[in-house]
Motif scaffolding. Structure first.
Motif, short mmCIF file in Angstrom:
data_model
loop_
_atom_site.label_atom_id
_atom_site.label_comp_id
_atom_site.label_asym_id
_atom_site.label_seq_id
_atom_site.Cartn_x
_atom_site.Cartn_y
_atom_site.Cartn_z
N GLU A 264 2.14 -0.91 11.68
CA GLU A 264 2.80 0.07 10.82
C GLU A 264 2.14 0.07 9.46
O GLU A 264 1.74 -0.98 8.96
N GLY A 265 2.07 1.23 8.85
CA GLY A 265 1.51 1.34 7.51
C GLY A 265 2.47 0.79 6.46
O GLY A 265 3.54 0.29 6.78
N TYR A 266 2.09 0.91 5.22
CA TYR A 266 2.84 0.29 4.14
C TYR A 266 3.62 1.28 3.27
O TYR A 266 4.14 0.93 2.22
N GLU A 267 3.80 2.53 3.71
CA GLU A 267 4.51 3.50 2.88
C GLU A 267 5.95 3.06 2.62
O GLU A 267 6.46 3.22 1.51
N TYR A 268 6.61 2.51 3.61
CA TYR A 268 7.98 1.99 3.47
C TYR A 268 8.01 0.89 2.42
O TYR A 268 8.93 0.82 1.60
N HIS A 269 7.01 0.07 2.40
CA HIS A 269 6.95 -1.06 1.47
C HIS A 269 6.78 -0.60 0.02
O HIS A 269 7.28 -1.24 -0.90
N ILE A 270 6.09 0.52 -0.17
CA ILE A 270 5.95 1.08 -1.51
C ILE A 270 7.33 1.48 -2.05
O ILE A 270 7.65 1.25 -3.21
N LEU A 271 8.16 2.06 -1.18
CA LEU A 271 9.53 2.41 -1.59
C LEU A 271 10.33 1.15 -1.94
O LEU A 271 11.06 1.12 -2.94
#
Length: 152
Positions: free
Chosen positions: A118-125
């Motif tokens: 999974e990418g890290y877009e969720y983690h940026i949030l």
């Protein structure tokens, strides 16, 4: 709630947004911690989680801290207790997740199952929420404000 918001006779308009931020963070993070610690929400529980962390080279003390922070850190954030301490600790944890596990998959989540991981877009949030709490604290509607009599 109103008594938490009005300490000196004036309402702090940041109290509600910080409360919303804490609730949203806990709603998202707590189930992940509960999967790791208790096996809830389809998770594998503490022993299996520690085994997984060990299998990818994470020392057991770090594995324990991951589980502790995801489960108990989300509860502390929700309550607004030691908010800045847990926001900082969880920021380090989320950065570690990005760098160790998710960066190789790129930015986007794996919506179509066509990449590994999974990418890290969720983690940026998650980082934006944590950094906001780190800077602002838990707000007036928090146990920090109640227990430590802070004028936040």
């Amino acid at each position: 709630m109103n008594s938490l918001l009005i300490k000196t006779g004036q309402t702090n308009p940041a109290a509600i947004p910080l409360l919303i931020l804490r609730i949203a963070f806990a709603i998202v993070m707590f189930p992940h911690g509960a999967q790791l610690l208790a096996g809830w929400f389809g998770g594998y529980g503490y022993t299996a989680s520690m085994g997984y962390f060990s299998s990818i080279g994470i020392p057991s003390v770090i594995g324990f801290l991951i589980i502790f922070l995801e489960f108990f850190g989300s509860i502390f954030i929700l309550l607004g207790l030691f908010t800045r301490l847990f926001a900082l600790s969880l920021t380090v944890l989320v950065l570690g997740m990005i760098l160790m596990v998710h960066i190789h998959a790129g930015f986007f989540m794996n919506w179509y199952g066509n990449i590994t991981g999974e990418g890290y877009e969720y983690h940026i949030l998650m980082l934006s929420m944590l950094l906001s709490l780190l800077i602002a604290g838990g707000g007036k509607a928090s146990l920090d404000a109640l227990l430590f009599n802070k004028k936040i």
